[in-house]
Design a protein around this motif. Sequence first.
Motif, PDB file in Angstrom:
ATOM      1  N   HIS A 172       0.856  -1.190   0.000  1.00  0.00           N
ATOM      2  CA  HIS A 172       0.000   0.000   0.000  1.00  0.00           C
ATOM      3  C   HIS A 172       0.889   1.236   0.000  1.00  0.00           C
ATOM      4  N   GLU A 205       0.688   5.713   0.165  1.00  0.00           N
ATOM      5  CA  GLU A 205      -0.181   6.841   0.473  1.00  0.00           C
ATOM      6  C   GLU A 205       0.647   8.117   0.542  1.00  0.00           C
ATOM      7  N   GLU A 210       0.137  12.176   1.846  1.00  0.00           N
ATOM      8  CA  GLU A 210      -0.757  13.100   2.533  1.00  0.00           C
ATOM      9  C   GLU A 210      -1.182  14.220   1.582  1.00  0.00           C
ATOM     10  N   SER A 257       4.761  11.171  -4.834  1.00  0.00           N
ATOM     11  CA  SER A 257       4.499   9.751  -5.151  1.00  0.00           C
ATOM     12  C   SER A 257       5.657   9.165  -5.938  1.00  0.00           C
TER      13      SER A 257
END
Length: 71
Positions: A41, A43, A45, A54
């Motif tokens: 996973h 992520e 913010e 990313s």
Amino acid sequence: MKPEFENIPLVEMDKQYEIEIDGAKAFIVYRESDATITLVHSEVEDALHGRGASTAIIEKTLAAIEASGKN
């Protein structure tokens, strides 16, 4: 990866790789076996959306996995 992210350190902790930029984090959770690391996973913010975080966390994580000798 954008040049402004190149010197930001990748931190490994609790089965997670993360970077921190201006107080906000991007991270990737992983599972590890003897020969492999599986990315589970990722992520970023909200404060980092659209800034290239990313790409930075992915590239830094893949480089760390390659350096570890695992697949």
